[in-house]
Design a protein around this motif. Structure first.
Motif, PDB file in Angstrom:
ATOM      1  N   UNK B 278       0.895  -1.183   0.000  1.00  0.00           N
ATOM      2  CA  UNK B 278       0.000   0.000   0.000  1.00  0.00           C
ATOM      3  C   UNK B 278       0.917   1.212   0.000  1.00  0.00           C
ATOM      4  N   UNK B 279       0.781   2.049  -1.002  1.00  0.00           N
ATOM      5  CA  UNK B 279       1.756   3.145  -1.148  1.00  0.00           C
ATOM      6  C   UNK B 279       1.101   4.524  -1.214  1.00  0.00           C
ATOM      7  N   UNK B 280       1.865   5.474  -0.713  1.00  0.00           N
ATOM      8  CA  UNK B 280       1.472   6.892  -0.786  1.00  0.00           C
ATOM      9  C   UNK B 280       2.645   7.632  -1.428  1.00  0.00           C
ATOM     10  N   UNK B 281       2.301   8.637  -2.260  1.00  0.00           N
ATOM     11  CA  UNK B 281       3.341   9.438  -2.910  1.00  0.00           C
ATOM     12  C   UNK B 281       3.357  10.833  -2.296  1.00  0.00           C
ATOM     13  N   UNK B 282       4.502  11.184  -1.704  1.00  0.00           N
ATOM     14  CA  UNK B 282       4.682  12.557  -1.196  1.00  0.00           C
ATOM     15  C   UNK B 282       5.453  13.338  -2.253  1.00  0.00           C
ATOM     16  N   UNK B 283       4.920  14.536  -2.584  1.00  0.00           N
ATOM     17  CA  UNK B 283       5.571  15.316  -3.651  1.00  0.00           C
ATOM     18  C   UNK B 283       5.796  16.761  -3.203  1.00  0.00           C
ATOM     19  N   UNK B 284       6.762  17.365  -3.851  1.00  0.00           N
ATOM     20  CA  UNK B 284       6.947  18.814  -3.675  1.00  0.00           C
ATOM     21  C   UNK B 284       6.269  19.480  -4.864  1.00  0.00           C
ATOM     22  N   UNK B 285       6.206  20.806  -4.831  1.00  0.00           N
ATOM     23  CA  UNK B 285       5.631  21.507  -5.989  1.00  0.00           C
ATOM     24  C   UNK B 285       6.702  21.608  -7.066  1.00  0.00           C
ATOM     25  N   UNK B 286       7.671  22.454  -6.823  1.00  0.00           N
ATOM     26  CA  UNK B 286       8.746  22.592  -7.801  1.00  0.00           C
ATOM     27  C   UNK B 286      10.110  22.508  -7.124  1.00  0.00           C
ATOM     28  N   UNK B 287      10.089  22.663  -5.806  1.00  0.00           N
ATOM     29  CA  UNK B 287      11.366  22.668  -5.092  1.00  0.00           C
ATOM     30  C   UNK B 287      11.858  21.232  -4.886  1.00  0.00           C
ATOM     31  N   UNK B 288      13.046  21.126  -4.359  1.00  0.00           N
ATOM     32  CA  UNK B 288      13.590  19.796  -4.047  1.00  0.00           C
ATOM     33  C   UNK B 288      13.897  19.748  -2.558  1.00  0.00           C
ATOM     34  N   UNK B 289      13.803  18.567  -1.983  1.00  0.00           N
ATOM     35  CA  UNK B 289      13.979  18.440  -0.532  1.00  0.00           C
ATOM     36  C   UNK B 289      15.150  17.488  -0.240  1.00  0.00           C
ATOM     37  N   UNK B 290      15.700  17.668   0.959  1.00  0.00           N
ATOM     38  CA  UNK B 290      16.862  16.864   1.344  1.00  0.00           C
ATOM     39  C   UNK B 290      16.514  15.783   2.354  1.00  0.00           C
ATOM     40  N   UNK B 291      17.563  15.294   3.017  1.00  0.00           N
ATOM     41  CA  UNK B 291      17.365  14.180   3.962  1.00  0.00           C
ATOM     42  C   UNK B 291      16.477  14.580   5.123  1.00  0.00           C
ATOM     43  N   UNK B 292      16.605  15.863   5.516  1.00  0.00           N
ATOM     44  CA  UNK B 292      15.820  16.308   6.672  1.00  0.00           C
ATOM     45  C   UNK B 292      14.321  16.122   6.421  1.00  0.00           C
ATOM     46  N   UNK B 293      13.916  16.399   5.203  1.00  0.00           N
ATOM     47  CA  UNK B 293      12.495  16.241   4.864  1.00  0.00           C
ATOM     48  C   UNK B 293      12.103  14.774   4.916  1.00  0.00           C
ATOM     49  N   UNK B 294      13.011  13.913   4.432  1.00  0.00           N
ATOM     50  CA  UNK B 294      12.726  12.475   4.465  1.00  0.00           C
ATOM     51  C   UNK B 294      12.596  11.998   5.912  1.00  0.00           C
ATOM     52  N   UNK B 295      13.501  12.493   6.737  1.00  0.00           N
ATOM     53  CA  UNK B 295      13.472  12.098   8.160  1.00  0.00           C
ATOM     54  C   UNK B 295      12.174  12.590   8.807  1.00  0.00           C
ATOM     55  N   UNK B 296      11.805  13.824   8.476  1.00  0.00           N
ATOM     56  CA  UNK B 296      10.591  14.397   9.063  1.00  0.00           C
ATOM     57  C   UNK B 296       9.360  13.623   8.623  1.00  0.00           C
TER      58      UNK B 296
END
Lengths: 242, 602
Positions: B278-296
């Protein structure tokens, strides 16, 4: 004595409400220094005659209409009418004719003094204050000069109208029943004043009135209208010397 | 001349004698004229004010890019050269960069208050700064919005401290820049909490955030290698999330949205996920995110999360003349194990991939070209589906960072390129009229932009509507006013004809008597117009005082414009024309009057 005003063979026809009225004047004149009285019943043609004499109405025909100017010249008004010389007629009306209306004819928005001076103002003449004061004193209206007409009595109004008719030194003064709205005493004062002015200024005055007593007392010559019924709705009125 | 003076005197004396009637006539004319003057003032005040605002407001002339798009200096120069463009400045991201700022304000604990602010570059000719009369920003200077000034207790001449955070190699790093405030933008120009700095500083900040050292500012950091960044993540969860849970999960993570995805869609992003997941997709609008976002995000999904795989939504590479989409391997999957076993670590990340068999065989060295020109080499360690390569999330993230930062490979190290790399711009047309042509030109160049053309059209429609309203009301008023004057003069002439007859008897020409009527009517019309103008002026002042109290008007702006000399002149001319037309009837009556009959009526 020559006449200031001399009219011969004047005719004017008017129609009103289907009725015809003809004014016939074979001869009419008025001498200087005198009051010439004209009497007649209502509708006999007194006002029509005055309108023609004051040049605001044109007759159908006239053989002679002479008006003497100051200095002895004659104006041939009949000729001016024939030539339709409106400019000369207007000048004649301004300079040579004075007019006293039944109610005075003073303009309500001017003071009595301004009303009196209006003919001079129209002529562009400047009158000295002494002349005004003297005549106002002689006619007993000195106190009224700065008032508006509505604030003075009928007699004062007529005397002011008389003064307005005199001060620009006309040849002839036409008075259209000037005492009709006054009591006898006030009427006498006004006509007395007119007589005095005629004498002192050598003016000729034509007085149209119903008041026989005034006529007999003040006029030097008298004329009356004699109506002639020509048909059921046609009257011919003749002006004859009385 | 004497005759004219006499006529003037008679006019004045008559008007004075009938002062009450004259006053009524003046007020009647004013009652007709004043509403028109006020309506004209409303039109001028509201519409001209709106139009002036639109013309003056740089936001009206701004064209906004609606997409993220790599740009270089030649692109910016091409845009700047378009006819009608007055100003363009590149931006490092599509929008603004997020930093934190502090000034002189302190929070409830006594520490310096810090607020999140957006940072944007500025250059000479920036219309926002021109609007507040500020000079072009020099190094070490900044212009801030009023909301920042208020929040941080800053004023012109004071110093704002900009704090830039980055997360590199699992470590949070902070740098600061002290900037002297040289301009404060009012809410009309900048409603958001934004700071405008020099382009150099904005570029350095972005580089620092990308993990690149900025020696000129003494900002330490890696000069080799790039911090991996992604623009999405596939979360395998134990049970589907509901909308509230998705909303809560994305809060303060840097992701813009979370949504459920089908197994098929999931396979477009990642490789190695069990098919029943069962999967969910988290997306940004146009920006890019780093490890901190993944951890959060992982923290937010704690208890529900099976695995979290960073993905690069937009990244593709060219290999052997074929464009291949980049998928990432799910942690712990067979693909993940194979890739991690490869010992190619120029950047401590295995440069290994699974490639389609048609492209390369196991053990081959495959050259991968990124759109900006970077070419990296990776070892093929296995086979992938056609049309895609599979790499570790770290490598995908580094490649995306490299693509975004324009990094190049030097030897065995990824280093930043010399030339800037932009992802957006701030663009202003020269005038409001230039917006539409610039919009069209940008579309032709392939840029998707937004402009406030509707606002301009709305004001133009409002102006047309008010013009029509003014024309209707004005016509009705002119007709009504003419009728009023007509009835007034007709009645007055009927009443006064005996007096005119006396004047005619005394020798005044009928033409002169007609002039008296005309002069009097013009005097009344002009007088009434002046009163109308006065009433309009007082009403405008009163209305402006009332409305100024609750409307945010700029200095010199008015809800109702004060009657101008032109408005008063036009009103007077219209009234005088109506008066002359009306007095012509009266004059005709005088010219035709029967003097004889009127003298007997006197």
């Amino acid at each position: 004595m020559t006449a200031s005003l001399d009219v011969k063979d004047l005719r004017k026809s008017r129609t009103q409400a289907g009725s015809r009225f003809d004014l016939v004047v074979e001869r009419f004149f008025s001498r200087p220094g005198e009051i010439t009285a004209v009497v007649g019943e209502s509708g006999s043609g007194k006002s029509t005659l005055l309108d023609i004499l004051s040049l605001i109405m044109r007759p159908d025909s006239v053989a002679t209409f002479h008006l003497e100017r100051r200095g002895g010249d004659f104006i041939d008004v009949a000729d001016l009418w024939a030539r339709r010389d409106e400019r000369a007629l207007l000048r004649c009306r301004r300079e040579d004719i004075g007019y006293i209306l039944q109610q005075g004819g003073l303009l309500p928005y001017l003071s009595v003094r301004d009303n009196i001076l209006l003919p001079c103002a129209i002529l562009g003449r400047r009158l000295c204050n002494e002349d005004v004061a003297e005549w106002a004193s002689r006619l007993g209206i000195t106190e009224c000069l700065h008032r508006k007409p509505r604030h003075i009595s009928g007699g004062q109004r007529q005397r002011a109208a008389l003064l307005r008719a005199l001060l620009h030194s006309p040849t002839i003064v036409l008075a259209d029943e000037p005492t009709a709205a006054l009591d006898r005493e006030r009427g006498r004062e006004v006509i007395g004043g007119l007589q005095e002015a005629c004498r002192s200024l050598n003016l000729s005055a034509v007085l149209v009135t119903h008041d026989i007593e005034l006529v007999e007392r003040y006029s030097a010559s008298r004329w009356r209208f004699v109506p002639e019924r020509v048909g059921s709705d046609f009257i011919r009125s003749h002006l004859v010397a009385d | 001349m004497k005759g004219m003076l006499l006529i003037a005197r008679l006019c004045v004396k008559d008007l004075i004698n009938e002062k009450l009637l004259v006053l009524c006539a003046l007020l009647s004319i004013a009652a007709v004229g004043a509403p028109i003057i006020i309506l004209a003032g409303v039109k001028d005040g509201v519409v001209t004010g709106l139009q002036k605002r639109l013309i003056q407001d740089p936001a009206t002339r701004e064209l906004k890019l609606t997409e993220t798009r790599p740009l270089d200096d030649s692109d910016i120069q091409q845009i700047a050269a378009l006819p009608g463009v007055s100003f363009v400045v590149p931006t490092m991201t599509q929008g603004a960069a997020s930093v934190r700022g502090s000034g002189e304000a302190r929070d409830s604990t006594g520490r310096l208050a810090r607020i999140a602010i957006d940072l944007l570059p500025s250059m000479r000719g920036d219309p926002l700064l021109a609007e507040i009369g500020a000079d072009a920003l020099k190094p070490g200077e900044a212009a801030i919005s009023q909301s920042i000034a208020t929040g941080l207790d800053l004023a012109i001449g004071k110093t704002i401290v900009v704090q830039i955070n980055r997360h590199v190699g699992g470590v949070d790093e902070v740098q600061t820049a002290n900037l002297r405030v040289t301009g404060i933008l009012p809410p009309r120009l900048e409603p958001a909490e934004r700071i405008y700095t020099t382009l150099d500083l904005a570029r350095d900040i972005e580089a620092f955030r990308m993990g690149i050292a900025v020696p000129a500012r003494g900002w330490p950091g890696q000069t080799t290698g790039l911090e991996p960044r992604w623009n999405g993540a596939i979360a395998s969860v134990t049970a589907p999330l509901d909308d509230v849970e998705r909303l809560q999960a994305k809060l303060s993570t840097g992701f813009a949205a979370i949504r459920a995805v089908t197994p098929y869609e999931t396979s477009e992003f990642v490789a190695g996920l069990p098919s029943a997941s069962i999967t969910e997709l988290a997306t940004t609008t146009t920006s890019i995110v780093g490890r901190a976002s993944m951890t959060a995000l992982a923290e937010r999904l704690r208890g529900r999360l099976v695995s979290l795989t960073p993905v690069t939504r937009d990244l593709s590479v060219r290999a052997a003349a074929t464009v291949l989409k980049v998928s990432t391997a799910v942690e712990g999957s067979r693909q993940d194990v194979v890739l991690r076993e490869a010992k190619t670590d120029p950047l401590e990340i295995p440069f290994a991939l699974l490639a389609p068999a048609a492209i390369a065989r196991r053990g081959n060295d495959l050259a991968l070209s990124l759109p900006h020109g970077l070419v990296v080499h990776a070892i093929v360690v296995g086979e992938s589906e056609p049309g895609r390569v599979v790499v570790l999330p770290e490598l995908a993230g580094v490649l995306l960072s490299a693509e975004r930062s324009g990094a190049l490979l030097e030897g065995d190290r990824l280093v930043p390129t010399g030339g800037p790399k932009y992802y957006g711009f701030r663009l202003y047309a020269r005038t409001v009229e230039d917006v539409a042509p610039v919009f069209d030109a940008m579309e032709k160049l392939g840029y998707s932009v937004l402009a406030r053309t509707q606002a301009i059209e709305r004001v133009q429609i409002l102006r047309s509507a008010l013009n029509l309203l003014l024309a209707i009301v004005g016509s009705v008023a002119v007709i009504g006013g003419t009728a009023l004057l007509l009835s007034n003069f007709y009645a007055a002439t009927l009443r006064k004809t005996p007096e005119f007859a006396v004047l005619a008897l005394l020798g005044l020409r009928r033409r002169d008597l007609a002039i008296i009527q005309v002069v009097q009517s013009i005097a009344l019309a002009v007088g009434g117009s002046l009163i109308a103008a006065g009433v309009g002026l007082l009403a405008s002042i009163a209305a402006n005082r009332i409305t100024n109290a609750f409307m945010a008007l700029e200095a010199g702006e008015r809800t109702i414009a004060l009657p101008s000399a032109a408005t008063i002149g036009v009103t007077m001319a219209a009234s005088a024309t109506a008066a002359i037309l009306s007095s012509l009837l009266a004059s005709t009556m005088i010219i035709r009057m029967d003097i004889s009959g009127l003298l007997r009526r006197e």
